[in-house]
Motif scaffolding. Structure first.
Motif, short mmCIF file in Angstrom:
data_model
loop_
_atom_site.label_atom_id
_atom_site.label_comp_id
_atom_site.label_asym_id
_atom_site.label_seq_id
_atom_site.Cartn_x
_atom_site.Cartn_y
_atom_site.Cartn_z
N VAL A 27 28.83 23.09 -10.27
CA VAL A 27 28.21 23.67 -12.07
C VAL A 27 27.48 23.66 -12.72
N MET A 28 26.50 23.27 -12.27
CA MET A 28 25.46 22.91 -12.98
C MET A 28 24.93 24.95 -12.53
N LYS A 29 24.56 24.83 -11.37
CA LYS A 29 24.02 26.50 -11.00
C LYS A 29 24.97 27.14 -12.31
N ARG A 30 26.45 27.59 -11.88
CA ARG A 30 27.24 28.16 -12.97
C ARG A 30 26.17 28.12 -14.35
N ILE A 31 26.22 26.74 -14.56
CA ILE A 31 26.31 26.92 -16.35
C ILE A 31 25.21 27.63 -16.30
N LEU A 32 23.96 27.06 -15.43
CA LEU A 32 22.51 27.52 -16.21
C LEU A 32 22.46 28.54 -15.51
N ILE A 33 23.01 29.96 -15.15
CA ILE A 33 23.38 31.14 -14.48
C ILE A 33 24.25 31.93 -15.56
N VAL A 34 24.64 31.02 -16.58
CA VAL A 34 25.51 31.97 -17.87
C VAL A 34 24.36 31.75 -19.20
N LEU A 35 23.83 30.42 -18.97
CA LEU A 35 23.09 30.48 -19.75
C LEU A 35 21.86 31.05 -20.12
#
Length: 208
Positions: A27-35
């Motif tokens: 989840v954190m990885k996906r959030i970072l990518i989106v950010l």
């Protein structure tokens, strides 16, 4: 030593904890990518807006090349180009199509130099074959397709390598021009030279 027995419940709890940990990482990885993607898009939009509004996006200078019988101002005016226009949105094809091919210009090639904010406008003029005097102040030049343009005698330098037509009838002049246009280039060159300097040809004939 007897093998240690692992409590099935403990093993299950550990497995659940590991899965939760992996899920949080994902989840954190996906959030970072989106950010990162959002920040990149925002940065591009901000830069594009700044560039569009800045002087770096505009034409600073233009040069017309290979024009002799049409002036640089005439070409630029026909193409509707101005210093200060946005250079990166300039449609090369649309600009080139604006040239009046009924005049003495056959085509133009617009070359953009984005970093220099400069345009090179390369002109291809129609073959200009002859001229005739209209009066003491003006003369007219004829292109191979019959196109014409009137000049003041202050531009008599343009006559230098053209055939002189001593005719006053425009229809007759057009027929002569079309006949000249169909000649072999070598013969046409000789006709032109003989017209410009007939004495030299008389001397050659005498020697023969």
């Amino acid at each position: 030593m007897a093998p240690r027995n692992v409590d099935p419940m403990s093993r299950l709890q550990k497995s659940i904890r590991d899965k939760k940990r992996q899920h949080r990482k994902l989840v954190m990885k996906r959030i970072l990518i989106v950010l990162i993607a959002v920040l990149s898009v925002v940065s591009i939009v901000v830069f594009a807006f700044w560039y569009d509004q800045s002087e770096h996006s505009k034409i600073l200078s233009m040069t017309v090349i290979n024009n002799r019988f049409v002036s640089s101002e005439e070409v630029i005016d026909e193409l509707e180009l101005k210093v200060g226009q946005r250079i990166y949105t300039l449609s090369k094809t649309k600009v080139e199509e604006k040239i009046n091919t009924e005049g003495l210009v056959e085509r133009v090639d617009v070359k953009r130099k984005l970093f220099e904010q400069h345009l090179d406008i390369v002109v291809t003029e129609k073959p200009i074959l002859a001229y005739s005097d209209l009066n003491e102040q003006q003369f007219i030049v004829y292109a191979a397709d019959g196109s014409t343009k009137i000049f003041e005698n202050s531009r008599k330098d343009l006559k230098s390598d053209l055939i002189y037509l001593n005719v006053n009838d425009s229809e007759l002049a057009t027929r002569v021009i079309l006949a000249l246009a169909g000649m072999d280039p070598i013969i046409l060159k000789n006709v032109s030279e003989a017209t410009i300097a007939p004495v030299s040809y008389d001397q050659q004939l005498l020697q023969l």
